[in-house]
Design an enzyme around this catalytic site. Structure first.
Site, mmCIF file in Angstrom:
data_model
loop_
_atom_site.group_PDB
_atom_site.id
_atom_site.type_symbol
_atom_site.label_atom_id
_atom_site.label_comp_id
_atom_site.label_asym_id
_atom_site.label_seq_id
_atom_site.Cartn_x
_atom_site.Cartn_y
_atom_site.Cartn_z
ATOM 1 N N HIS A 13 98.837 39.083 79.955
ATOM 2 C CA HIS A 13 97.573 39.155 79.182
ATOM 3 C C HIS A 13 96.444 38.634 80.064
ATOM 4 O O HIS A 13 96.304 37.429 80.270
ATOM 5 C CB HIS A 13 97.666 38.309 77.905
ATOM 6 C CG HIS A 13 96.450 38.431 77.030
ATOM 7 N ND1 HIS A 13 96.538 38.620 75.665
ATOM 8 C CD2 HIS A 13 95.119 38.375 77.303
ATOM 9 C CE1 HIS A 13 95.318 38.683 75.150
ATOM 10 N NE2 HIS A 13 94.439 38.522 76.120
ATOM 11 N N HIS A 15 92.178 39.275 81.472
ATOM 12 C CA HIS A 15 90.870 39.934 81.470
ATOM 13 C C HIS A 15 90.322 39.934 82.890
ATOM 14 O O HIS A 15 90.091 38.864 83.461
ATOM 15 C CB HIS A 15 89.905 39.205 80.528
ATOM 16 C CG HIS A 15 90.384 39.192 79.119
ATOM 17 N ND1 HIS A 15 90.096 40.199 78.229
ATOM 18 C CD2 HIS A 15 91.187 38.317 78.447
ATOM 19 C CE1 HIS A 15 90.674 39.942 77.072
ATOM 20 N NE2 HIS A 15 91.349 38.809 77.168
ATOM 21 N N LEU A 16 90.134 41.133 83.448
ATOM 22 C CA LEU A 16 89.638 41.230 84.830
ATOM 23 C C LEU A 16 88.181 41.622 84.910
ATOM 24 O O LEU A 16 87.595 41.593 85.998
ATOM 25 C CB LEU A 16 90.475 42.237 85.626
ATOM 26 C CG LEU A 16 91.837 41.750 86.120
ATOM 27 C CD1 LEU A 16 92.574 42.884 86.829
ATOM 28 C CD2 LEU A 16 91.698 40.552 87.053
ATOM 29 N N ASN A 41 88.997 45.327 76.941
ATOM 30 C CA ASN A 41 87.747 45.033 76.206
ATOM 31 C C ASN A 41 86.530 44.992 77.134
ATOM 32 O O ASN A 41 85.817 44.005 77.207
ATOM 33 C CB ASN A 41 87.871 43.747 75.380
ATOM 34 C CG ASN A 41 88.137 42.505 76.212
ATOM 35 O OD1 ASN A 41 88.756 42.584 77.280
ATOM 36 N ND2 ASN A 41 87.674 41.360 75.754
ATOM 37 N N LYS A 99 96.053 48.012 72.705
ATOM 38 C CA LYS A 99 95.630 46.712 72.171
ATOM 39 C C LYS A 99 94.848 46.875 70.875
ATOM 40 O O LYS A 99 93.891 47.646 70.820
ATOM 41 C CB LYS A 99 94.750 46.002 73.213
ATOM 42 C CG LYS A 99 94.172 44.655 72.787
ATOM 43 C CD LYS A 99 95.201 43.553 72.876
ATOM 44 C CE LYS A 99 94.690 42.215 72.340
ATOM 45 N NZ LYS A 99 93.885 41.483 73.298
ATOM 46 N N HIS A 136 95.614 41.188 68.878
ATOM 47 C CA HIS A 136 94.807 39.970 68.736
ATOM 48 C C HIS A 136 94.891 39.608 67.255
ATOM 49 O O HIS A 136 94.220 40.223 66.430
ATOM 50 C CB HIS A 136 93.363 40.203 69.182
ATOM 51 C CG HIS A 136 92.534 38.957 69.098
ATOM 52 N ND1 HIS A 136 92.036 38.309 70.207
ATOM 53 C CD2 HIS A 136 92.150 38.204 68.031
ATOM 54 C CE1 HIS A 136 91.374 37.220 69.828
ATOM 55 N NE2 HIS A 136 91.420 37.141 68.506
ATOM 56 N N HIS A 174 98.580 35.676 72.615
ATOM 57 C CA HIS A 174 98.049 34.301 72.671
ATOM 58 C C HIS A 174 98.218 33.562 71.346
ATOM 59 O O HIS A 174 97.240 33.203 70.698
ATOM 60 C CB HIS A 174 96.586 34.287 73.146
ATOM 61 C CG HIS A 174 95.678 35.339 72.548
ATOM 62 N ND1 HIS A 174 95.590 35.591 71.206
ATOM 63 C CD2 HIS A 174 94.801 36.186 73.130
ATOM 64 C CE1 HIS A 174 94.711 36.544 70.993
ATOM 65 N NE2 HIS A 174 94.222 36.922 72.159
ATOM 66 N N ASP A 247 95.634 34.986 79.277
ATOM 67 C CA ASP A 247 94.354 35.245 78.607
ATOM 68 C C ASP A 247 93.194 34.704 79.445
ATOM 69 O O ASP A 247 92.150 34.336 78.904
ATOM 70 C CB ASP A 247 94.329 34.655 77.192
ATOM 71 C CG ASP A 247 93.191 35.209 76.351
ATOM 72 O OD1 ASP A 247 92.672 36.291 76.701
ATOM 73 O OD2 ASP A 247 92.815 34.564 75.363
ATOM 74 N N HIS A 251 83.802 34.035 82.044
ATOM 75 C CA HIS A 251 82.417 34.284 81.613
ATOM 76 C C HIS A 251 81.499 33.516 82.551
ATOM 77 O O HIS A 251 81.823 32.389 82.954
ATOM 78 C CB HIS A 251 82.194 33.786 80.179
ATOM 79 C CG HIS A 251 82.897 34.582 79.128
ATOM 80 N ND1 HIS A 251 82.352 35.701 78.555
ATOM 81 C CD2 HIS A 251 84.123 34.429 78.567
ATOM 82 C CE1 HIS A 251 83.197 36.205 77.664
ATOM 83 N NE2 HIS A 251 84.291 35.443 77.647
ATOM 84 N N ALA A 263 83.344 33.014 74.083
ATOM 85 C CA ALA A 263 84.720 32.514 74.006
ATOM 86 C C ALA A 263 85.494 32.982 75.230
ATOM 87 O O ALA A 263 85.399 34.146 75.611
ATOM 88 C CB ALA A 263 85.386 33.036 72.746
HETATM 89 C C1 NCD Z 1 88.539 37.005 75.562
HETATM 90 C C2 NCD Z 1 87.440 37.592 76.442
HETATM 91 O O1 NCD Z 1 86.508 36.859 76.785
HETATM 92 O O2 NCD Z 1 87.526 38.772 76.782
HETATM 93 N N1 NCD Z 1 88.108 35.735 75.063
HETATM 94 C C3 NCD Z 1 88.908 34.732 74.629
HETATM 95 O O3 NCD Z 1 88.391 33.726 74.143
HETATM 96 N N2 NCD Z 1 90.219 34.806 74.730
HETATM 97 C C4 NCD Z 1 88.864 37.960 74.492
HETATM 98 C C5 NCD Z 1 90.149 37.616 73.771
HETATM 99 O O4 NCD Z 1 91.226 37.756 74.314
HETATM 100 O O5 NCD Z 1 90.072 37.188 72.606
HETATM 101 ZN ZN ZN Z 2 92.487 38.065 75.689
#
Ligand code: NCD
Ligand code: ZN
Length: 348
Positions: A13, A15-16, A41, A99, A136, A174, A247, A251, A263
């Protein structure tokens, strides 16, 4: 010095992001992990096989030269997703799962699912072609308490999906609560869960320690100590239903240190070391390899990695920030010292 030799792990899991942000973070993951399930996403979301294949090419192009890292792609389920797209996904070498984001649950989930009833034909197609559904799992009822949203999702939605699609492979992503651990344990073998490093190492006090801590804000939000302990027990149990999914969600610093902060916790810089700390604290470092390197590929029906890596029990100081896009990203434990260090691959 204690050394831990293990099969190279995978991150189920991740996010790139895209563009400059992608270039800034992908090397961290590629250094430690052989493969990662890449979340869809983006803005706009990755909703089709064609978009996923194009995104995969951008990831491969952004990789450092000396890596074998393989991005495993996912599609973003929307009310427009069709059974035909599911069949295309099943035939594609790039796409490994779809997803489900309830609309509005988290970062870039505006395009997510509002009504599950309408998606029954899509879920039926996924069950038929044996393509995993990644969830999610949080209620999006604005009246619900933010700390209860995972439990409400289990009670109001997840139980029903599992019942209606008994053969569908599902990853409850998660997980953050004892309720979620109990649900996964009671569910059949086709229901598994990923667990993040932050939910193993921190409880919700970390969000408020001495003042508000935006870099400890992620979704699902950190929960109580009893929940953290249940997650540690699950992760270190050796049960193949539980596996590694960071996860890691970078940011830019200013978008988190803001009156309405994003988040997401960034952990890719030291992911396996953070898990090693949690497993060592639980007296279960011997269970790390199963969780990090074996249970995930078994669930996804992919070959296990053969290459090995070495972790050393040697302190490292985490930089306070890393370059990211046009600014910086503050990593988990930034500016602090952690006990383990990812040393190297084992030459074969
Ligand atoms: C994730 C994101 O920033 O893409 N944020 C997070 O708090 N985990 C999105 C997600 O997996 O909920
Ligand atoms: Zn995530």
């Amino acid at each position: 010095m204690q050394r831990l030799e293990m099969i190279r792990p995978d991150d189920w899991h991740l996010h790139l992001r895209d563009g400059e942000a992608l270039k800034a973070v992908v090397g961290h993951t590629a250094r430690q992990f052989a493969r990662a399930i890449v979340m869809p996403n983006l803005k706009p979301p990755v909703t089709t096989v064609a978009l996923a294949e194009a995104y995969q090419q951008r990831i491969l192009a952004a990789l450092p030269a000396d890596t074998q890292f393989q991005p495993l792609m996912t599609l973003y389920l929307t009310s427009e997703t069709t059974p035909e797209e599911v069949h295309r996904a099943a035939q594609s070498d790039a796409v490994h799962a779809i997803k489900l984001y309830p609309a509005g649950a988290t970062t870039n989930s505006e395009a997510g699912v509002k009504s599950l009833e309408a998606l029954a034909p899509v879920l039926a197609a996924m069950q038929e072609v044996d393509l995993p559904l990644l969830i999610h799992g949080e209620s999006t009822d604005p009246k619900s308490d933010v700390f209860d949203r995972e439990t409400l999702f289990i009670e109001n939605t997840l139980g029903q999906i599992v019942k209606e699609f008994p053969e569908l492979r599902i990853v409850f992503e998660h997980i953050t609560t004892k309720k979620a651990v109990d649900f996964v344990l009671a569910a059949p073998g086709n229901v598994a869960a990923t667990i993040t490093p932050q939910h193993l190492l921190l409880n919700r006090n970390a969000i408020f320690k001495g003042g508000i801590r935006p870099h400890h804000y992620c979704l699902p939000i950190l929960k109580r100590e009893e929940d953290r302990q249940a997650l540690v027990a699950a992760a270190t149990s050796g049960n193949p239903k539980f596996f590694l999914g960071t996860d890691s969600a970078p940011h830019e610093r200013g978008t988190k240190e803001s009156p309405c902060g994003c988040a997401g916790i960034y952990s890719a810089h030291a992911a396996i070391e953070l898990y090693a700390e949690a497993f060592e604290d639980a007296g279960a470092i011997d269970k790390l390899e199963g969780f990090a390197s074996l249970h995930g590929p078994d669930f996804y029906k992919l070959p296990r990695n053969t290459e090995k890596v070495i972790l050393e029990k040697r302190e490292q100081t985490i930089p306070a920030s890393f370059p990211f896009s046009s600014g910086t990203v503050v990593p988990m434990r930034g500016g602090e010292t952690i006990r383990w260090t990812f040393a190297r691959s084992v030459a074969t």
